[in-house]
Structure formats: structure tokens, C-alpha cells
Scaffold this active site. Structure first.
Site, PDB file in Angstrom:
ATOM      1  N   ASP A 116      -7.342   2.868  -7.654  1.00  0.00           N
ATOM      2  CA  ASP A 116      -8.588   2.907  -6.890  1.00  0.00           C
ATOM      3  C   ASP A 116      -9.207   4.290  -6.987  1.00  0.00           C
ATOM      4  O   ASP A 116      -8.939   5.162  -6.165  1.00  0.00           O
ATOM      5  CB  ASP A 116      -8.335   2.514  -5.432  1.00  0.00           C
ATOM      6  CG  ASP A 116      -9.638   2.478  -4.645  1.00  0.00           C
ATOM      7  OD1 ASP A 116     -10.704   2.768  -5.232  1.00  0.00           O
ATOM      8  OD2 ASP A 116      -9.597   2.160  -3.438  1.00  0.00           O
ATOM      9  N   SER A 156     -10.446 -10.108   5.453  1.00  0.00           N
ATOM     10  CA  SER A 156      -9.969 -10.779   6.664  1.00  0.00           C
ATOM     11  C   SER A 156     -11.162 -11.319   7.437  1.00  0.00           C
ATOM     12  O   SER A 156     -12.249 -10.741   7.404  1.00  0.00           O
ATOM     13  CB  SER A 156      -9.173  -9.806   7.542  1.00  0.00           C
ATOM     14  OG  SER A 156      -7.857  -9.677   7.030  1.00  0.00           O
ATOM     15  N   SER A 174      -5.516  -7.514   7.574  1.00  0.00           N
ATOM     16  CA  SER A 174      -5.766  -7.431   9.016  1.00  0.00           C
ATOM     17  C   SER A 174      -5.499  -8.755   9.735  1.00  0.00           C
ATOM     18  O   SER A 174      -4.981  -8.771  10.859  1.00  0.00           O
ATOM     19  CB  SER A 174      -7.208  -6.992   9.285  1.00  0.00           C
ATOM     20  OG  SER A 174      -7.435  -5.728   8.710  1.00  0.00           O
ATOM     21  N   SER A 226       0.851  -1.199   0.000  1.00  0.00           N
ATOM     22  CA  SER A 226       0.000   0.000   0.000  1.00  0.00           C
ATOM     23  C   SER A 226       0.885   1.247   0.000  1.00  0.00           C
ATOM     24  O   SER A 226       2.109   1.161   0.211  1.00  0.00           O
ATOM     25  CB  SER A 226      -0.876   0.003   1.257  1.00  0.00           C
ATOM     26  OG  SER A 226      -0.045   0.172   2.397  1.00  0.00           O
ATOM     27  N   HIS A 268     -12.905  -3.085   5.087  1.00  0.00           N
ATOM     28  CA  HIS A 268     -11.501  -3.090   5.543  1.00  0.00           C
ATOM     29  C   HIS A 268     -11.376  -3.047   7.068  1.00  0.00           C
ATOM     30  O   HIS A 268     -12.244  -2.512   7.754  1.00  0.00           O
ATOM     31  CB  HIS A 268     -10.763  -1.878   4.969  1.00  0.00           C
ATOM     32  CG  HIS A 268     -10.488  -2.017   3.507  1.00  0.00           C
ATOM     33  ND1 HIS A 268     -11.159  -1.303   2.551  1.00  0.00           N
ATOM     34  CD2 HIS A 268      -9.623  -2.823   2.830  1.00  0.00           C
ATOM     35  CE1 HIS A 268     -10.707  -1.640   1.341  1.00  0.00           C
ATOM     36  NE2 HIS A 268      -9.787  -2.562   1.480  1.00  0.00           N
ATOM     37  N   GLY A 269     -10.264  -3.609   7.570  1.00  0.00           N
ATOM     38  CA  GLY A 269      -9.929  -3.480   8.984  1.00  0.00           C
ATOM     39  C   GLY A 269     -10.412  -4.646   9.832  1.00  0.00           C
ATOM     40  O   GLY A 269     -10.936  -5.644   9.321  1.00  0.00           O
ATOM     41  N   ILE A 279      -6.083  -9.944   1.958  1.00  0.00           N
ATOM     42  CA  ILE A 279      -6.047 -10.210   3.398  1.00  0.00           C
ATOM     43  C   ILE A 279      -4.859  -9.469   4.005  1.00  0.00           C
ATOM     44  O   ILE A 279      -3.710  -9.713   3.633  1.00  0.00           O
ATOM     45  CB  ILE A 279      -5.918 -11.731   3.653  1.00  0.00           C
ATOM     46  CG1 ILE A 279      -7.113 -12.478   3.041  1.00  0.00           C
ATOM     47  CG2 ILE A 279      -5.809 -12.016   5.160  1.00  0.00           C
ATOM     48  CD1 ILE A 279      -6.999 -13.996   3.075  1.00  0.00           C
ATOM     49  N   ASP A 305      -1.344  -1.877  -3.952  1.00  0.00           N
ATOM     50  CA  ASP A 305      -2.687  -1.947  -3.361  1.00  0.00           C
ATOM     51  C   ASP A 305      -3.251  -0.525  -3.241  1.00  0.00           C
ATOM     52  O   ASP A 305      -2.590   0.363  -2.694  1.00  0.00           O
ATOM     53  CB  ASP A 305      -2.542  -2.598  -1.970  1.00  0.00           C
ATOM     54  CG  ASP A 305      -3.865  -2.992  -1.355  1.00  0.00           C
ATOM     55  OD1 ASP A 305      -4.825  -3.235  -2.112  1.00  0.00           O
ATOM     56  OD2 ASP A 305      -3.926  -3.089  -0.111  1.00  0.00           O
TER      57      ASP A 305
HETATM   58  P1  13P Z   1      -8.560  -6.566   5.414  1.00  0.00           P
HETATM   59  O1  13P Z   1      -8.465  -5.318   6.231  1.00  0.00           O
HETATM   60  O2  13P Z   1      -9.875  -7.221   5.554  1.00  0.00           O
HETATM   61  O3  13P Z   1      -7.433  -7.495   5.662  1.00  0.00           O
HETATM   62  O4  13P Z   1      -8.469  -6.127   3.867  1.00  0.00           O
HETATM   63  C1  13P Z   1      -7.233  -5.903   3.256  1.00  0.00           C
HETATM   64  C2  13P Z   1      -7.371  -5.274   1.924  1.00  0.00           C
HETATM   65  O5  13P Z   1      -8.425  -5.206   1.329  1.00  0.00           O
HETATM   66  C3  13P Z   1      -6.162  -4.734   1.331  1.00  0.00           C
HETATM   67  O6  13P Z   1      -6.413  -4.074   0.127  1.00  0.00           O
HETATM   68  O1  G3H Z   2      -6.740  -2.001   2.335  1.00  0.00           O
HETATM   69  C1  G3H Z   2      -5.830  -1.553   3.032  1.00  0.00           C
HETATM   70  C2  G3H Z   2      -4.721  -2.416   3.485  1.00  0.00           C
HETATM   71  O2  G3H Z   2      -5.069  -3.142   4.622  1.00  0.00           O
HETATM   72  C3  G3H Z   2      -3.488  -1.594   3.664  1.00  0.00           C
HETATM   73  O3  G3H Z   2      -3.534  -0.878   4.850  1.00  0.00           O
HETATM   74  O4  G3H Z   2      -3.008   1.418   4.097  1.00  0.00           O
HETATM   75  O5  G3H Z   2      -2.723   0.730   6.503  1.00  0.00           O
HETATM   76  O6  G3H Z   2      -1.157  -0.107   4.743  1.00  0.00           O
HETATM   77  P1  G3H Z   2      -2.544   0.384   5.060  1.00  0.00           P
HETATM   78 ZN    ZN Z   3      -8.340  -3.146   0.077  1.00  0.00          ZN
END
Ligand code: 13P
Ligand code: G3H
Ligand code: ZN
Length: 324
Positions: free
Chosen positions: A104, A229, A272, A50, A182-183, A270, A82
Site C-alpha cells: 500500500d 464494512s 470492522s 495487518s 475504513h472503520g 471486511i 493487508d
Molecule cells: P472495514 O474497516 O470497513 O472493515 O475495512 C477493512 C479493510 O479495508 C481492511 O483492509
Molecule cells: O484496514 C485496516 C484493517 O481494518 C486492519 O486494522 O490495522 O487495526 O489491524 P488494524
Molecule cells: Zn483496508
């Protein structure tokens, strides 16, 4: 084998009725845990980075660590951006050797999303070798870097938009919103029912009807699920038993992701769950050994827990084991 893009991996996954895990990485231990797990399961894997990971570890470190994992394991590995927020970050990653990027622009109006995505696709596909592009339609709740989408402001993907979007952008895969988030706090307690015995929250089911409608409109086209997740409660318990305070953390049930993997979903994101596993390993180690201060001891336990959960995901959720 060099880094690969996602094209062939997704073609095989679609036909084979499984999905490839896209796991986020920020440091060496996470890269090692993911790729050693994939190696032991004989599975292809996507390592994704990311903007926050790039800021934390610096792009050059991440790239070299992923290259080291390719050399160490000999696996087909995709290095993927990502949630690329704009053309510039996608271009920077493509120029820097990423084999796949996500643009995105899902928070933008439909026409703007198309225009930005199209621009990234043109650049990525002109690159030699070809870089694959993922885009998104619909918005997930939760937090990605600086963007926070409140529960209630998320919007499911509209199936009637997907054909036009894919045709006009030329994108290689599409992330859709069907109720993942997310999260580690994906659903508010009031959206869930609570198991009277364990007290654990049970979230609302994913919108498989939307997934089915999308895949009917885009036959053979790879679909991506973000926010996937499952917030495995055994790790939450280890964290809380060792000084943590995660209250009502809840994720997407694994059986629903298993089902999605047999359908048009070829990539499941995945992050989190790996964070929880790493934290569980470190907290447990710290509590058991208050005299330890060598990071290799406690981070090593975190790495082991991350490897365990990645193996579990590959075998029991994604079904991508023994696919090389
Ligand atoms: P989670 O927070 O569910 O792991 O999702 C991760 C994600 O979508 C990263 O792009
Ligand atoms: O979808 C987001 C991912 O979990 C990445 O998280 O932006 O905190 O690195 P982050
Ligand atoms: Zn994501």
C-alpha cells in the site's frame, strides 16, 4: 489442500459475478469463526493480517492458526498481508509463507507508488510458488494502523491512471477508492441523510461511475474494495443496549456491495463488522451473566456472532457460497 494464492480464485470470481471476502484475523476465535462459516457456505475465503495483527499475535501464531484452519476445513484459503507499508514487510510475509500481499503505497506520489509496487511484484512473482500482489490507487478515509486519513483528505481513484499503473507494475489486483472508508465511522453525519423514523444515518452512494470506467479500461482485471464494512445496526444496538456507546457509527450499505460484487470487484475487505459482532457477543454475554469469568463462555459467544455475520456476508453480500 495447501494455502492458495488469489489468482485462480479471482479469475473464477470475475467470471462468476461474485466477490471473495477478505476478513481480518487477529486471534484463534476469529480464524475459526471465519473459516467455519466459509466451510458451511462452501466458499473460498481470504484471511488477511495487518501489521497491527502481526504485532498483537506474532506472525508465527497467525501463520500456524491459518494453517490449522486449512487442515481443519480443506478449503482454498489465501493468507494475505493487508496494507503492507513497505517492501520489507511484504518480503517478510512472502518469505514466511503468505500466498498474497498488499503493498500500500497509495499515499505516495504516482511514480513512487509504481516503483515500490514494481519492486514487490518482482520479488513476489519470482517466489515459488507465485505470490499474488495487490496495490492501491487513490486513498480512503479512515484509520489503518498508524495512518489516519481525515475525512476530506481522501481522494477517489483517477481512472485515467489505472492502465499505466497496472502495465508498469505487473500487479495482480488493484484496490480503488470509490467512496468506501475504513472503520466503524465511515461518514460524518453531515455527509449523510438521517432516517426520520430510526435516526440511522444513510451515507452518500458509492461512485459506481468510477468503478465502471476502471473496469472498461482494465477488462477482466480484478478490483478490490477496502473499507467495506456495513456497520450492521443490529450489532450496534446490541452493543449499546449492553453498556456500549457507539454514536452515529455508519457503514457502506450492503446492497451497494452486492452490486459491486457482480461487477469487476473480486475482493471485498471486511474487518470492522467482525469487530462489532465479537463485541456484541461478549457484551451481551457479560451483561446477562455478570457472574461468569471463564473466557471460553463470553469469547465463545463473540465467536458465534462473528461466524453468523461472516455467513451472512458470504451469502447475502459477496455471493461466494457454493463456489468450490
Ligand atoms: P472495514 O474497516 O470497513 O472493515 O475495512 C477493512 C479493510 O479495508 C481492511 O483492509
Ligand atoms: O484496514 C485496516 C484493517 O481494518 C486492519 O486494522 O490495522 O487495526 O489491524 P488494524
Ligand atoms: Zn483496508
Amino acid at each position: 489442500m495447501p494455502l492458495v494464492n488469489s489468482k485462480e480464485l479471482f479469475e473464477k470470481a470475475y467470471k462468476g459475478g461474485y466477490a471473495i471476502g477478505a476478513f481480518n484475523c487477529n486471534n484463534m476465535e476469529i480464524v475459526q469463526a471465519i473459516t467455519e462459516a466459509a466451510k458451511e457456505c462452501n466458499s473460498p475465503v481470504i484471511l488477511q493480517v495487518s501489521a497491527g495483527a502481526r504485532k498483537y499475535a506474532k506472525p508465527v501464531y497467525l501463520k500456524k492458526m491459518v494453517e490449522a484452519a486449512v487442515e481443519d476445513t480443506g478449503l482454498p484459503i489465501v493468507l494475505h498481508l493487508d496494507h503492507g507499508a513497505d517492501f520489507e514487510i511484504c518480503k517478510d510475509c512472502i518469505d514466511g509463507g503468505f500466498t498474497s500481499v498488499m503493498i500500500d503505497a497509495s499515499s505516495k506520489p504516482f511514480e513512487e507508488n509504481i516503483a515500490i509496487t514494481r519492486k514487490v511484484v518482482e520479488y513476489a512473482h519470482a517466489h515459488k510458488p507465485y505470490v499474488t500482489v495487490e496495490a492501491e490507487l487513490g486513498t480512503l478515509a479512515g484509520i489503518e494502523d498508524d495512518v489516519k486519513v481525515e475525512h476530506g483528505s481522501e481522494s477517489y481513484t483517477k481512472p485515467e491512471q489505472v492502465e499505466e499503473f497496472v502495465r508498469r507494475t505487473g500487479v495482480d489486483s488493484l484496490a480503488i477508492a470509490i467512496g468506501t472508508s475504513h472503520g466503524a465511522y465511515k461518514f460524518k453525519p453531515e455527509q449523510c441523510t438521517r432516517d426520520p423514523k430510526t435516526g440511522v444515518l444513510c451515507p452518500p452512494p458509492l461512485r459506481f461511475d468510477i468503478l465502471e470506467e476502471v473496469s472498461k479500461r482494465l477488462p477482466g482485471f480484478p478490483i478490490v474494495l477496502h473499507g467495506s464494512s456495513s456497520v450492521n445496526q443490529e450489532y450496534v444496538k446490541i452493543i449499546n443496549d449492553n453498556g456500549g456507546a457507539l454514536v452515529d457509527a455508519v457503514g457502506v450499505p450492503e446492497d451497494q456491495l452486492r452490486q459491486a460484487s457482480t461487477m469487476a470487484v473480486c475482493k471485498i475487505n471486511i474487518d470492522s463488522d467482525l469487530r462489532l459482532a465479537m463485541t456484541a457477543g461478549i457484551r451481551e454475554h457479560m451483561k446477562a451473566h455478570p457472574d461468569h469469568f471463564d473466557p471460553r463462555q463470553y469469547v465463545g459467544d463473540g465467536r458465534k456472532y462473528v461466524k453468523d455475520i461472516v455467513k451472512h456476508k458470504i451469502v447475502d453480500v459477496l455471493g461466494s457460497n457454493d463456489k468450490i
